[in-house]
Design a protein around this motif. Structure first.
Motif, PDB file in Angstrom:
ATOM      1  N   GLY A  28      36.276  24.524  20.908  1.00  0.00           N
ATOM      2  CA  GLY A  28      36.287  25.655  21.927  1.00  0.00           C
ATOM      3  C   GLY A  28      35.061  25.603  22.646  1.00  0.00           C
ATOM      4  N   GLY A  29      33.844  25.136  22.162  1.00  0.00           N
ATOM      5  CA  GLY A  29      32.554  25.112  22.902  1.00  0.00           C
ATOM      6  C   GLY A  29      32.020  26.199  22.686  1.00  0.00           C
ATOM      7  N   LEU A  30      31.039  26.399  23.434  1.00  0.00           N
ATOM      8  CA  LEU A  30      29.952  27.469  23.303  1.00  0.00           C
ATOM      9  C   LEU A  30      30.779  28.839  24.036  1.00  0.00           C
ATOM     10  N   THR A  31      31.790  28.483  24.813  1.00  0.00           N
ATOM     11  CA  THR A  31      32.298  29.409  25.512  1.00  0.00           C
ATOM     12  C   THR A  31      33.306  30.376  24.614  1.00  0.00           C
ATOM     13  N   TYR A  32      33.814  29.530  23.839  1.00  0.00           N
ATOM     14  CA  TYR A  32      34.918  30.234  22.974  1.00  0.00           C
ATOM     15  C   TYR A  32      34.553  30.419  21.253  1.00  0.00           C
ATOM     16  N   CYS A  33      33.743  29.373  20.718  1.00  0.00           N
ATOM     17  CA  CYS A  33      33.519  29.279  19.608  1.00  0.00           C
ATOM     18  C   CYS A  33      32.054  30.402  19.539  1.00  0.00           C
ATOM     19  N   GLY A  34      31.315  30.046  20.480  1.00  0.00           N
ATOM     20  CA  GLY A  34      30.261  31.060  20.614  1.00  0.00           C
ATOM     21  C   GLY A  34      29.012  30.433  20.785  1.00  0.00           C
TER      22      GLY A  34
ATOM     23  N   GLY B 184      42.145  26.176  16.787  1.00  0.00           N
ATOM     24  CA  GLY B 184      42.044  25.454  15.832  1.00  0.00           C
ATOM     25  C   GLY B 184      40.663  25.691  15.150  1.00  0.00           C
ATOM     26  N   ASN B 185      39.977  26.388  15.641  1.00  0.00           N
ATOM     27  CA  ASN B 185      38.549  26.655  14.810  1.00  0.00           C
ATOM     28  C   ASN B 185      38.414  28.121  14.331  1.00  0.00           C
ATOM     29  N   PRO B 186      38.963  28.242  12.901  1.00  0.00           N
ATOM     30  CA  PRO B 186      38.841  29.481  12.311  1.00  0.00           C
ATOM     31  C   PRO B 186      37.367  30.049  12.197  1.00  0.00           C
ATOM     32  N   TYR B 187      36.338  29.219  12.511  1.00  0.00           N
ATOM     33  CA  TYR B 187      34.994  29.759  12.708  1.00  0.00           C
ATOM     34  C   TYR B 187      34.445  30.448  13.921  1.00  0.00           C
ATOM     35  N   ALA B 188      35.230  30.318  14.799  1.00  0.00           N
ATOM     36  CA  ALA B 188      34.923  30.805  16.366  1.00  0.00           C
ATOM     37  C   ALA B 188      35.167  32.360  16.649  1.00  0.00           C
ATOM     38  N   GLN B 189      34.214  32.632  17.525  1.00  0.00           N
ATOM     39  CA  GLN B 189      34.005  34.008  17.797  1.00  0.00           C
ATOM     40  C   GLN B 189      35.286  34.515  18.602  1.00  0.00           C
ATOM     41  N   ARG B 190      35.869  33.610  19.267  1.00  0.00           N
ATOM     42  CA  ARG B 190      37.082  33.935  20.316  1.00  0.00           C
ATOM     43  C   ARG B 190      38.365  33.169  19.763  1.00  0.00           C
ATOM     44  N   GLN B 191      38.609  32.972  18.556  1.00  0.00           N
ATOM     45  CA  GLN B 191      39.812  31.968  18.204  1.00  0.00           C
ATOM     46  C   GLN B 191      41.010  32.436  18.735  1.00  0.00           C
ATOM     47  N   PHE B 192      41.118  33.808  18.930  1.00  0.00           N
ATOM     48  CA  PHE B 192      42.500  34.350  19.317  1.00  0.00           C
ATOM     49  C   PHE B 192      42.272  34.892  20.856  1.00  0.00           C
ATOM     50  N   ASP B 193      41.409  34.526  21.664  1.00  0.00           N
ATOM     51  CA  ASP B 193      41.272  34.858  22.975  1.00  0.00           C
ATOM     52  C   ASP B 193      41.801  33.740  24.023  1.00  0.00           C
ATOM     53  N   GLN B 194      42.932  33.493  23.992  1.00  0.00           N
ATOM     54  CA  GLN B 194      43.602  32.638  24.869  1.00  0.00           C
ATOM     55  C   GLN B 194      43.654  33.244  26.355  1.00  0.00           C
ATOM     56  N   VAL B 195      43.214  32.474  27.356  1.00  0.00           N
ATOM     57  CA  VAL B 195      43.220  33.224  28.491  1.00  0.00           C
ATOM     58  C   VAL B 195      44.222  31.939  29.573  1.00  0.00           C
TER      59      VAL B 195
ATOM     60  N   SER C 170      38.056  26.364  31.433  1.00  0.00           N
ATOM     61  CA  SER C 170      37.883  27.426  30.486  1.00  0.00           C
ATOM     62  C   SER C 170      39.159  28.096  29.871  1.00  0.00           C
ATOM     63  N   ALA C 171      40.442  27.703  30.505  1.00  0.00           N
ATOM     64  CA  ALA C 171      41.591  28.062  29.782  1.00  0.00           C
ATOM     65  C   ALA C 171      41.972  27.033  28.932  1.00  0.00           C
ATOM     66  N   LEU C 172      41.390  25.753  28.822  1.00  0.00           N
ATOM     67  CA  LEU C 172      41.705  24.631  27.942  1.00  0.00           C
ATOM     68  C   LEU C 172      41.062  24.890  27.042  1.00  0.00           C
ATOM     69  N   LEU C 173      39.578  25.225  27.134  1.00  0.00           N
ATOM     70  CA  LEU C 173      39.000  25.548  25.746  1.00  0.00           C
ATOM     71  C   LEU C 173      39.445  26.802  24.768  1.00  0.00           C
ATOM     72  N   SER C 174      40.062  27.514  25.604  1.00  0.00           N
ATOM     73  CA  SER C 174      40.549  28.932  24.962  1.00  0.00           C
ATOM     74  C   SER C 174      41.795  28.535  24.042  1.00  0.00           C
ATOM     75  N   GLN C 175      42.518  27.430  24.389  1.00  0.00           N
ATOM     76  CA  GLN C 175      43.569  26.818  23.729  1.00  0.00           C
ATOM     77  C   GLN C 175      42.992  25.953  22.605  1.00  0.00           C
ATOM     78  N   GLN C 176      41.860  25.093  22.831  1.00  0.00           N
ATOM     79  CA  GLN C 176      41.454  24.379  21.651  1.00  0.00           C
ATOM     80  C   GLN C 176      40.841  25.079  20.780  1.00  0.00           C
ATOM     81  N   VAL C 177      40.312  26.369  20.810  1.00  0.00           N
ATOM     82  CA  VAL C 177      39.793  27.253  20.053  1.00  0.00           C
ATOM     83  C   VAL C 177      40.475  27.473  19.017  1.00  0.00           C
TER      84      VAL C 177
END
Lengths: 398, 335
Positions: free
Chosen positions: A345-351, A188-199, A179-186
């Motif tokens: 970021g996957g569906l977990t972080y992009c949405g 780079g995705n400006p369309y993501a719902q959680r682009q700045f939610d790094q955990v 989950s933390a890895l995906l939160s880092q990958q997101v």
């Protein structure tokens, strides 16, 4: 001999927890406008539209696609809606591919859109309990809806079944790291719902249980948004690509499977996602992929739940069942590792804008194949009760 | 455990006809209260014998294939899909079985089940059946926690006292929580079980160290509450929600107020709170509010006691309040 089909354009709208500013009409048109522009064609050049919209109740309409036909500039043309639970987007891609490969059309628009969080629970004064209730209308109507079936608890059944069969796998510290890895990958995705939610993994471990064994930061988030692709058969694709200057990403394999929705003898094996296994291996067969471990470089995986992401990777044949945690422990999906999983970021972080989600995944895989100059990606959609439905597709960048 | 709702759509779920305006980037956007609703007089068709047997006879029926002999529960078909649709016939199966896999536990339920959480739902293979019946699972000992019911755990079907002929007329509990007589009895009803009543924990006399810890925790919570009330995002987590909560600890008790976005803590006793929280060490709650461990998990792990299970809803909001404050701070830094 079926025609080759390629992706010649793609676009997404921003995914948001709530789009107060737009209805699903506008979201659908936004994604379509951008996809057509990306392809450098006119909407008049598109022969057919395939709508991926999961849930009538989200859009507050039966046949929610009918107002879109005219709004998208597709009046008097072919239009069909696909609705297959969480796998709606991937099934929409599959359907469009089949029509083009079968030479019914030369070009097609694949459009996914969802407006999930208009649903609102006035007793708790929040959207989520009503959103998950709306999804819970998808459970078995005679035996499960009335005893609290939910998408989360039905996937949790499969995850716990896997843990029963492979004890010691899906370790909480591993799922927390994913989950933390995906939160880092997101990032780079400006369309993501959680682009700045790094955990951090610790934050994931400390987050609350929603449905045991899932913690809040191991679950996808519901979104509103749209995603669109333009597909074309081989000759048309080549003409379009020459004009747009963008490479064609070929859909080389597609595989689908829907399992039994109840468990027991001759029915669903709760310790596996057999549909994932069949979907992936059928796609490999069509694509002529003999060794997926060697061939697959990018995986855009429908991570409804982080534990299910791990199981799906095992079902795809990309990691052994018993050592599935090697995804992290051996660095298989860590930066520089063997597989790039969910760079968006996957569906977990992009949405998770359900009907649009898997189409967003295709958009992301196409971008990454081109940007990183890689050859092969695997796309995945899962859905319905107990991870019953799967669609996989292999994409190739020539 | 009893099913209290007597209307198809309980009144409390139905909002008033109303709209409101939200302003984003100097532009007004309209939000309207709305609903989709359809009523049914639903045909239960070939499944009628199964549900009538539950309602009237406290029995569980399956269907047995006349060719392969497989017994399916629930009896979802009159003809076997594995034997070229050979006919099946109804058979009675046992009321004790074993869990097919470890069941999940729902803590955060859909809006229809908020008052029933936490509950388990899993699949039991009853004696005489080949397939698994999906059932709700409870423990008679309090809150269902992970590890209590696992793959292979023996459970028994319990029939609700008031039955209407639907699957929620039954649920299962572990046989290890029943007497031998209850295990042996067919058609066991919920009123025959001994349910543990929620009991407020009693704490021993506080030491000076406990008092000092209480004062320190309270000081930190007061400071945190001010930050939360000033955070736009955190306020959203408790928007539209109102609760007065008495928090009892070993050292002393204080009041926590949630009021439509405002979050306040006061060092005073509440005469008539909406509900009571009790935890020996106030740090349990402080850690939760500081996003160093979920308050929900403290309830599950029995470090924090709440007087009403339905208030899990408020606990979720407190967890969200803590998370939203941290998220807002992170976003500001990242941007």
């Amino acid at each position: 001999m079926a025609k080759k089909v390629g992706i010649v354009g793609a676009a997404v709208t921003p995914f948001r927890g709530k789009w107060y500013q737009k209805t699903y009409y506008e979201l659908a048109q936004m994604a379509t406008r951008e996809a057509v522009a990306d392809t450098a064609i006119s909407i008049k050049d598109v022969d057919a539209v395939f709508y991926g919209i999961y849930n009538d109740i989200f859009e507050r309409a039966c046949i929610p696609e009918h107002p879109l036909q005219g709004i998208l500039g597709m009046q008097n043309k072919f239009g069909i809606r696909i609705s297959n639970g969480g796998a709606t987007g991937a099934y929409t891609l599959s359907a469009a591919h089949a029509y083009l490969a079968g030479e019914r059309f030369k070009t097609a628009l694949v459009l996914g859109v969802e407006k999930a969080t208009d649903c609102f629970d006035f007793t708790s004064m929040s959207a989520t309990p009503e959103v998950i209730k709306t999804i819970a209308w998808s459970g078995d109507t005679f035996f499960e809806q009335k005893i609290g079936w939910s998408a989360s608890d039905s996937y949790a059944e499969v995850v716990l079944g896997y843990m029963d069969e492979y004890p010691g796998t899906l370790k909480p510290e591993v799922t927390a790291q994913i989950s933390a890895l995906l939160s880092q990958q997101v990032r780079g995705n400006p369309y993501a719902q959680r682009q700045f939610d790094q955990v951090t993994p610790e934050e994931v471990m400390n987050s609350r249980y929603i449905v045991y064994p899932f913690k809040e930061l191991e679950i996808c988030v519901y979104s509103e948004g749209a995603a669109a692709l333009i597909l074309a058969e081989e000759e048309t694709a080549k003409v379009i690509a020459k004009n747009s200057g963008k490479p064609i990403i070929w859909i080389t394999g597609v595989g689908e499977a829907n399992e039994h929705s109840f468990a027991g003898k001759n029915q669903k094996n709760m310790s596996h996602i057999v549909s994932d296994y069949l979907g992936a291996h059928r796609a490999y067969e069509m694509a002529g992929i003999k060794d997926p471990v060697k061939a697959i470089q990018i995986v855009e995986l429908h991570d409804a739940f982080i534990q299910q992401l791990e199981i799906s990777m095992a079902e795809f044949g990309l990691v052994p069942y018993q050592t599935v945690d090697s995804l992290i422990e051996d660095g298989l999906i860590l930066p520089g590792g063997k597989y790039l999983v969910n760079p968006c970021g996957g569906l977990t972080y992009c949405g998770h804008a359900v009907g649009a989600s898997n189409i967003m995944s295709v958009w992301s895989a196409r971008n990454e194949l081109i940007k990183r100059k890689l050859k092969t990606a695997l796309i995945h959609g899962t859905g319905s009760t107990v991870a019953q439905y799967t669609v996989c597709a292999t994409l190739e960048h020539e | 455990m009893s099913e209290k709702r007597r209307k198809i759509i309980p009144d409390e779920f139905i909002p008033e006809i109303r709209s409101r305006v939200i302003t984003l980037e100097n532009q007004d956007y309209l939000l309207q209260n709305d609903a989709m609703f359809t009523f049914y007089e639903r045909s239960i068709g070939e499944l009628s014998p199964f549900f009538l047997a539950i309602k009237n006879e406290r029995k569980i029926l399956g269907c047995k294939c006349s060719k392969c002999g497989m017994v399916r529960v629930p009896p979802m078909m009159t003809h076997c899909p594995d034997c070229e649709f050979a006919p099946t016939k109804p058979v009675e199966v046992g009321q004790i079985g074993r869990m097919n896999t470890t069941p999940p536990i729902t803590y955060f339920a859909t809006s229809l089940f908020l008052d029933k959480a936490p509950f388990g739902r899993g699949r039991v293979i009853l004696k005489g059946a080949d397939t698994a019946l999906s059932v709700m699972l409870y423990t008679t000992t309090g809150i269902l926690v992970p590890g209590l019911i696992k793959k292979g755990t023996e459970v028994k079907v319990i029939f609700r006292d008031e039955r209407v002929g639907q699957i929620s007329d039954i649920y299962c509990v572990p046989t290890s929580e029943l007497t031998p007589q209850q295990v042996a009895k067919e058609g066991l009803q919920e009123s025959e079980l001994n349910w543990a009543a929620p009991k407020e924990p009693q704490f021993s006399k506080p030491t000076d160290k406990d008092m000092a810890n209480y004062k320190q925790c309270l000081k930190e919570m007061l400071a945190l509450a001010i930050k939360m009330s000033q955070s736009k995002r955190a306020r959203k987590a408790i928007e539209g929600w109102k609760r007065n909560i008495a928090v009892k600890t070993k050292a002393s008790e204080f009041a926590m107020y949630i009021d439509n976005g405002d979050f306040r803590i006061e060092d005073k006793k509440l005469a008539s709170p909406d509900f009571v929280m009790a935890c020996e060490d106030p740090k349990t709650l402080l850690d939760g509010l500081m996003y160093k461990g979920a308050i929900t998990d403290s309830v599950i792990m029995k470090k924090l006691w709440i007087s009403k299970n339905l208030e899990f809803n408020t606990i979720f909001k407190l967890d969200r309040l803590a998370r939203f404050l941290v998220m807002e701070q992170k976003e500001k830094t990242a941007k």
